[in-house]
Design a protein around this motif. Structure first.
Motif, short mmCIF file in Angstrom:
data_model
loop_
_atom_site.label_atom_id
_atom_site.label_comp_id
_atom_site.label_asym_id
_atom_site.label_seq_id
_atom_site.Cartn_x
_atom_site.Cartn_y
_atom_site.Cartn_z
N PRO A 40 -4.96 -11.67 -16.29
CA PRO A 40 -4.98 -10.90 -15.05
C PRO A 40 -6.14 -9.90 -15.00
O PRO A 40 -6.49 -9.31 -16.02
CB PRO A 40 -3.64 -10.16 -15.06
CG PRO A 40 -2.79 -10.90 -16.01
CD PRO A 40 -3.71 -11.50 -17.03
N VAL A 41 -6.73 -9.76 -13.82
CA VAL A 41 -7.83 -8.83 -13.59
C VAL A 41 -7.45 -7.98 -12.38
O VAL A 41 -6.88 -8.49 -11.42
CB VAL A 41 -9.14 -9.61 -13.28
CG1 VAL A 41 -10.26 -8.69 -12.88
CG2 VAL A 41 -9.53 -10.49 -14.43
N ASN A 42 -7.79 -6.70 -12.42
CA ASN A 42 -7.52 -5.83 -11.28
C ASN A 42 -8.52 -6.17 -10.17
O ASN A 42 -9.72 -5.93 -10.32
CB ASN A 42 -7.67 -4.36 -11.69
CG ASN A 42 -7.32 -3.40 -10.58
OD1 ASN A 42 -7.20 -3.79 -9.43
ND2 ASN A 42 -7.15 -2.15 -10.93
N GLU A 94 -2.79 -12.49 -7.03
CA GLU A 94 -3.18 -12.16 -8.40
C GLU A 94 -4.53 -12.80 -8.69
O GLU A 94 -4.75 -13.97 -8.39
CB GLU A 94 -2.13 -12.70 -9.37
CG GLU A 94 -2.40 -12.33 -10.81
CD GLU A 94 -1.28 -12.78 -11.72
OE1 GLU A 94 -1.53 -13.68 -12.55
OE2 GLU A 94 -0.15 -12.25 -11.59
N LEU A 95 -5.43 -12.02 -9.27
CA LEU A 95 -6.74 -12.50 -9.68
C LEU A 95 -6.73 -12.64 -11.19
O LEU A 95 -6.27 -11.75 -11.89
CB LEU A 95 -7.83 -11.52 -9.24
CG LEU A 95 -9.26 -11.89 -9.59
CD1 LEU A 95 -9.68 -13.18 -8.89
CD2 LEU A 95 -10.22 -10.76 -9.24
N ARG A 96 -7.23 -13.76 -11.69
CA ARG A 96 -7.30 -14.00 -13.13
C ARG A 96 -8.70 -14.45 -13.51
O ARG A 96 -9.37 -15.12 -12.74
CB ARG A 96 -6.30 -15.07 -13.56
CG ARG A 96 -4.87 -14.59 -13.44
CD ARG A 96 -3.88 -15.64 -13.90
NE ARG A 96 -2.59 -15.02 -14.07
CZ ARG A 96 -2.02 -14.80 -15.25
NH1 ARG A 96 -2.63 -15.18 -16.35
NH2 ARG A 96 -0.85 -14.21 -15.33
N MET A 127 -13.41 -5.56 -5.37
CA MET A 127 -13.49 -5.15 -3.96
C MET A 127 -14.38 -3.93 -3.79
O MET A 127 -15.17 -3.87 -2.85
CB MET A 127 -12.09 -4.87 -3.43
CG MET A 127 -11.25 -6.08 -3.30
SD MET A 127 -9.60 -5.61 -2.75
CE MET A 127 -8.71 -7.11 -3.07
N VAL A 128 -14.28 -2.96 -4.69
CA VAL A 128 -15.11 -1.76 -4.62
C VAL A 128 -16.57 -2.14 -4.82
O VAL A 128 -17.46 -1.69 -4.09
CB VAL A 128 -14.66 -0.71 -5.66
CG1 VAL A 128 -15.68 0.42 -5.77
CG2 VAL A 128 -13.30 -0.17 -5.29
N ALA A 129 -16.86 -3.02 -5.79
CA ALA A 129 -18.24 -3.44 -6.04
C ALA A 129 -18.80 -4.18 -4.83
O ALA A 129 -19.96 -3.99 -4.47
CB ALA A 129 -18.28 -4.34 -7.28
N GLN A 130 -17.98 -5.01 -4.18
CA GLN A 130 -18.43 -5.76 -3.00
C GLN A 130 -18.75 -4.81 -1.86
O GLN A 130 -19.75 -4.97 -1.17
CB GLN A 130 -17.38 -6.78 -2.56
CG GLN A 130 -17.81 -7.63 -1.39
CD GLN A 130 -19.01 -8.49 -1.70
OE1 GLN A 130 -19.08 -9.13 -2.73
NE2 GLN A 130 -19.99 -8.52 -0.82
N LEU A 168 -4.27 -16.52 -7.44
CA LEU A 168 -2.94 -17.06 -7.21
C LEU A 168 -2.39 -16.35 -5.99
O LEU A 168 -2.39 -15.11 -5.92
CB LEU A 168 -2.03 -16.77 -8.41
CG LEU A 168 -0.58 -17.13 -8.20
CD1 LEU A 168 -0.38 -18.62 -8.43
CD2 LEU A 168 0.30 -16.33 -9.10
N ILE A 169 -1.97 -17.11 -5.00
CA ILE A 169 -1.41 -16.55 -3.77
C ILE A 169 -0.03 -17.18 -3.56
O ILE A 169 0.10 -18.41 -3.57
CB ILE A 169 -2.31 -16.85 -2.55
CG1 ILE A 169 -3.73 -16.34 -2.80
CG2 ILE A 169 -1.72 -16.22 -1.30
CD1 ILE A 169 -4.73 -16.79 -1.77
#
Length: 68
Positions: A52-54, A45-47, A59-62, A11-12
Motif C-alpha cells: 500500500p502507498v498513500n 487503494e494505491l499499491r 496527488m500533492v506532487a501532481q 484497487l477500486i
C-alpha cells in the motif's frame, strides 16, 4: 484492479456499475464506473510492488506540477 506504469496498481471497490472490461486500456481521467447511489462509499487503494502507498503524496506532487 487497474495496472499503472512504474509498478503501481489501483484497487477500486464499491462501484454500482463498472464501465470497462478486463484488459482494456484506459486514458488518464477516464471513468471506470459509477457509484450506485449518492451515499455509496467507494474504496480506493494505491499499491506499488504489492505494498500500500498513500495516494495523497502522488496527488500533492501532481498539483504542484500542474501549477508550474
Amino acid at each position: 484492479i487497474i495496472e499503472h506504469t512504474g509498478g503501481y496498481h489501483s484497487l477500486i471497490a464499491g462501484l454500482g456499475r463498472i464501465d470497462t472490461v478486463v484488459g482494456a486500456k484506459l486514458d488518464a481521467g477516464e471513468p471506470v464506473g459509477t457509484a450506485e447511489k449518492t451515499e455509496s462509499k467507494i474504496y480506493y487503494e494505491l499499491r506499488r510492488g504489492g505494498e500500500p502507498v498513500n495516494p495523497r503524496q502522488s496527488m500533492v506532487a501532481q498539483r504542484k506540477q500542474d501549477k508550474s
